[in-house]
Scaffold this motif. Structure first.
Motif, short mmCIF file in Angstrom:
data_model
loop_
_atom_site.label_atom_id
_atom_site.label_comp_id
_atom_site.label_asym_id
_atom_site.label_seq_id
_atom_site.Cartn_x
_atom_site.Cartn_y
_atom_site.Cartn_z
N VAL A 73 -3.61 -60.05 -4.09
CA VAL A 73 -4.79 -59.30 -4.54
C VAL A 73 -4.44 -58.33 -5.66
N ASN A 74 -3.36 -57.55 -5.49
CA ASN A 74 -3.08 -56.53 -6.50
C ASN A 74 -1.68 -56.59 -7.10
N GLY A 75 -0.94 -57.65 -6.79
CA GLY A 75 0.37 -57.83 -7.39
C GLY A 75 1.47 -56.94 -6.82
N GLU A 76 1.14 -56.18 -5.78
CA GLU A 76 2.12 -55.27 -5.20
C GLU A 76 2.95 -56.00 -4.15
N PHE A 77 4.26 -56.06 -4.38
CA PHE A 77 5.17 -56.74 -3.46
C PHE A 77 5.74 -55.71 -2.49
N TYR A 88 -0.52 -60.41 5.92
CA TYR A 88 -1.17 -59.29 5.23
C TYR A 88 -0.40 -58.87 3.98
N LEU A 89 0.92 -58.87 4.04
CA LEU A 89 1.71 -58.47 2.87
C LEU A 89 1.59 -59.49 1.75
N LYS A 90 1.53 -60.77 2.09
CA LYS A 90 1.34 -61.80 1.06
C LYS A 90 -0.06 -61.69 0.46
#
Length: 83
Positions: free
Chosen positions: A56-60, A49-51
């Motif tokens: 999707v939105n570039g949020e790491f 899910y984090l990947k």
């Protein structure tokens, strides 16, 4: 009304992570509020899910410890990730 779905099997490689994460994504797309609780000590569903969020939105986003580690350490607050 709440519905609980559980994907479990003692044997590895049976598709638990794949089925639970894809079901969660599909239910969310259909407008249902979803909560995935990842009890895998390796946190594979959480990593997936984090990947996906990063793609999707570039949020790491990272996490400090798995839920199982939080239960063992008696501190699950540190394991919660808001998406």
């Amino acid at each position: 009304m709440t519905t609980v779905l559980t994907f479990s099997n003692f044997k590895g490689g049976t598709g638990k992570t794949t089925n639970s994460t894809m079901t969660g994504i599909e239910l969310a797309k259909r407008g249902f509020k979803t909560l995935l609780i990842d009890l895998d000590p390796q946190a594979n569903a959480t990593n997936l899910y984090l990947k996906t969020k990063e793609n999707v939105n570039g949020e790491f986003v990272t996490f400090g410890q798995t839920l199982m580690a939080g239960i063992k350490n008696k501190d699950i607050k540190a394991t919660i990730i808001e998406a």
